[in-house]
Design a protein around this motif. Structure first.
Motif, PDB file in Angstrom:
ATOM      1  N   UNK A  53       0.828  -1.219   0.000  1.00 30.97           N
ATOM      2  CA  UNK A  53       0.000   0.000   0.000  1.00 30.97           C
ATOM      3  C   UNK A  53       0.856   1.261   0.000  1.00 30.97           C
ATOM      4  N   UNK A  54       0.561   2.161  -0.925  1.00 29.55           N
ATOM      5  CA  UNK A  54       1.270   3.429  -0.994  1.00 29.55           C
ATOM      6  C   UNK A  54       2.652   3.361  -1.616  1.00 29.55           C
ATOM      7  N   UNK A  55       3.019   2.201  -2.135  1.00 27.30           N
ATOM      8  CA  UNK A  55       4.350   2.045  -2.723  1.00 27.30           C
ATOM      9  C   UNK A  55       4.252   1.591  -4.172  1.00 27.30           C
ATOM     10  N   UNK A  56       5.349   1.702  -4.876  1.00 26.51           N
ATOM     11  CA  UNK A  56       5.393   1.254  -6.255  1.00 26.51           C
ATOM     12  C   UNK A  56       5.527  -0.258  -6.351  1.00 26.51           C
ATOM     13  N   UNK A  57       5.313  -0.753  -7.568  1.00 26.10           N
ATOM     14  CA  UNK A  57       5.437  -2.189  -7.796  1.00 26.10           C
ATOM     15  C   UNK A  57       6.916  -2.551  -7.878  1.00 26.10           C
ATOM     16  N   UNK A  58       7.313  -3.573  -7.138  1.00 28.24           N
ATOM     17  CA  UNK A  58       8.728  -3.941  -7.103  1.00 28.24           C
ATOM     18  C   UNK A  58       8.944  -5.389  -7.507  1.00 28.24           C
ATOM     19  N   UNK A  59      10.100  -5.613  -8.084  1.00 23.04           N
ATOM     20  CA  UNK A  59      10.502  -6.936  -8.539  1.00 23.04           C
ATOM     21  C   UNK A  59      10.754  -7.860  -7.357  1.00 23.04           C
ATOM     22  N   UNK A  60      10.298  -9.108  -7.485  1.00 21.89           N
ATOM     23  CA  UNK A  60      10.555 -10.109  -6.454  1.00 21.89           C
ATOM     24  C   UNK A  60      11.464 -11.209  -7.002  1.00 21.89           C
ATOM     25  N   UNK A  61      11.024 -11.861  -8.078  1.00 23.35           N
ATOM     26  CA  UNK A  61      11.810 -12.958  -8.630  1.00 23.35           C
ATOM     27  C   UNK A  61      11.367 -13.229 -10.056  1.00 23.35           C
ATOM     28  N   UNK A  62      12.256 -13.839 -10.842  1.00 27.11           N
ATOM     29  CA  UNK A  62      11.936 -14.169 -12.220  1.00 27.11           C
ATOM     30  C   UNK A  62      12.604 -15.479 -12.607  1.00 27.11           C
ATOM     31  N   UNK A  63      12.040 -16.117 -13.638  1.00 26.11           N
ATOM     32  CA  UNK A  63      12.577 -17.389 -14.117  1.00 26.11           C
ATOM     33  C   UNK A  63      12.486 -17.397 -15.637  1.00 26.11           C
ATOM     34  N   UNK A  64      13.494 -17.947 -16.284  1.00 26.30           N
ATOM     35  CA  UNK A  64      13.529 -17.971 -17.735  1.00 26.30           C
ATOM     36  C   UNK A  64      12.503 -18.947 -18.302  1.00 26.30           C
ATOM     37  N   UNK A  65      12.294 -18.891 -19.604  1.00 24.86           N
ATOM     38  CA  UNK A  65      11.274 -19.728 -20.233  1.00 24.86           C
ATOM     39  C   UNK A  65      11.525 -21.226 -20.016  1.00 24.86           C
ATOM     40  N   UNK A  66      12.774 -21.619 -20.025  1.00 26.49           N
ATOM     41  CA  UNK A  66      13.109 -23.038 -19.825  1.00 26.49           C
ATOM     42  C   UNK A  66      13.224 -23.401 -18.349  1.00 26.49           C
ATOM     43  N   UNK A  67      13.344 -22.394 -17.506  1.00 23.14           N
ATOM     44  CA  UNK A  67      13.553 -22.639 -16.081  1.00 23.14           C
ATOM     45  C   UNK A  67      15.005 -22.760 -15.694  1.00 23.14           C
ATOM     46  N   UNK A  68      15.916 -22.590 -16.638  1.00 28.39           N
ATOM     47  CA  UNK A  68      17.331 -22.792 -16.357  1.00 28.39           C
ATOM     48  C   UNK A  68      17.982 -21.605 -15.652  1.00 28.39           C
ATOM     49  N   UNK A  90      17.322 -18.118 -13.083  1.00 28.52           N
ATOM     50  CA  UNK A  90      16.443 -17.392 -12.169  1.00 28.52           C
ATOM     51  C   UNK A  90      17.143 -16.147 -11.663  1.00 28.52           C
ATOM     52  N   UNK A  91      16.348 -15.240 -11.144  1.00 36.42           N
ATOM     53  CA  UNK A  91      16.873 -14.034 -10.520  1.00 36.42           C
ATOM     54  C   UNK A  91      15.922 -13.672  -9.390  1.00 36.42           C
ATOM     55  N   UNK A  92      16.430 -12.997  -8.382  1.00 33.96           N
ATOM     56  CA  UNK A  92      15.583 -12.608  -7.264  1.00 33.96           C
ATOM     57  C   UNK A  92      16.115 -11.324  -6.646  1.00 33.96           C
ATOM     58  N   UNK A  93      15.223 -10.576  -6.063  1.00 36.57           N
ATOM     59  CA  UNK A  93      15.618  -9.371  -5.341  1.00 36.57           C
ATOM     60  C   UNK A  93      16.447  -9.764  -4.119  1.00 36.57           C
ATOM     61  N   UNK A  94      17.391  -8.931  -3.774  1.00 37.79           N
ATOM     62  CA  UNK A  94      18.245  -9.225  -2.625  1.00 37.79           C
ATOM     63  C   UNK A  94      17.439  -9.448  -1.351  1.00 37.79           C
ATOM     64  N   UNK A  95      16.331  -8.740  -1.236  1.00 36.86           N
ATOM     65  CA  UNK A  95      15.528  -8.809  -0.012  1.00 36.86           C
ATOM     66  C   UNK A  95      14.857 -10.165   0.190  1.00 36.86           C
ATOM     67  N   UNK A  96      14.779 -10.979  -0.864  1.00 41.67           N
ATOM     68  CA  UNK A  96      14.092 -12.274  -0.740  1.00 41.67           C
ATOM     69  C   UNK A  96      14.994 -13.465  -1.018  1.00 41.67           C
ATOM     70  N   UNK A 118       5.531 -20.940  -9.643  1.00 42.76           N
ATOM     71  CA  UNK A 118       5.335 -20.966  -8.205  1.00 42.76           C
ATOM     72  C   UNK A 118       6.288 -19.997  -7.507  1.00 42.76           C
ATOM     73  N   UNK A 119       5.861 -19.564  -6.322  1.00 41.24           N
ATOM     74  CA  UNK A 119       6.734 -18.770  -5.475  1.00 41.24           C
ATOM     75  C   UNK A 119       6.540 -19.217  -4.026  1.00 41.24           C
ATOM     76  N   UNK A 120       7.312 -20.196  -3.597  1.00 43.83           N
ATOM     77  CA  UNK A 120       7.289 -20.541  -2.178  1.00 43.83           C
ATOM     78  C   UNK A 120       7.987 -19.436  -1.389  1.00 43.83           C
ATOM     79  N   UNK A 121       7.353 -19.011  -0.310  1.00 42.48           N
ATOM     80  CA  UNK A 121       7.892 -17.913   0.492  1.00 42.48           C
ATOM     81  C   UNK A 121       8.049 -18.393   1.926  1.00 42.48           C
TER      82      UNK A 121
END
Length: 123
Positions: free
Chosen positions: A41-56, A58-64, A80-83
């Motif tokens: 709430x009240x903040x911009x949209x931020x990146x959490x994690x990403x995965x390539x089309x093949x799944x080979x 990945x990238x993630x924000x330092x905070x997670x 999926x995103x297990x947290x």
């Protein structure tokens, strides 16, 4: 068009875990990189994690890193995103996104978006 539907959000106590899912339809799922973003709430949209089309790749924000691990199942068109070890600051609407291209944390490069699922972490 790619349609994305998130699920798995909810209320959890600090230190707890949740697993988000995103079901995709409409195009060949394995042609798209997938990502999770979040917006508190009240903040911009931020990146959490990403995965390539093949799944080979990945990238993630330092905070997670070390607590959230993105994965995908191309046979079932789902990402999926297990947290784990959730903290109050992780409370946000979590959005699934897709793009035909390489991984990037920049919101504007992602073409398709779901409507989001709300995660609330009580302290």
């Amino acid at each position: 068009q790619v349609q994305l539907v998130e699920s798995g959000g909810g209320l959890v106590q600090a230190g707890g875990s949740l697993r988000l899912s995103c079901a995709a339809s409409g195009r060949t799922f394995s042609n798209y990189a997938m990502a999770w973003f979040r917006q508190a709430p009240g903040k911009g949209r931020e990146f959490v994690a990403a995965i390539s089309d093949s799944g080979s790749s990945t990238d993630a924000a330092d905070s997670v890193k070390g607590r959230f691990t993105i994965s995908r199942d191309n046979a079932n068109n789902t990402v999926y995103l297990p947290m784990n070890s959730l903290v109050h600051e992780a409370s946000a609407v979590y959005y699934c996104s897709a793009r035909a291209g390489s991984l990037t944390p920049h919101t504007s490069y992602w073409a398709y978006w779901g409507k989001g699922t709300l995660v609330t972490v009580s302290s």
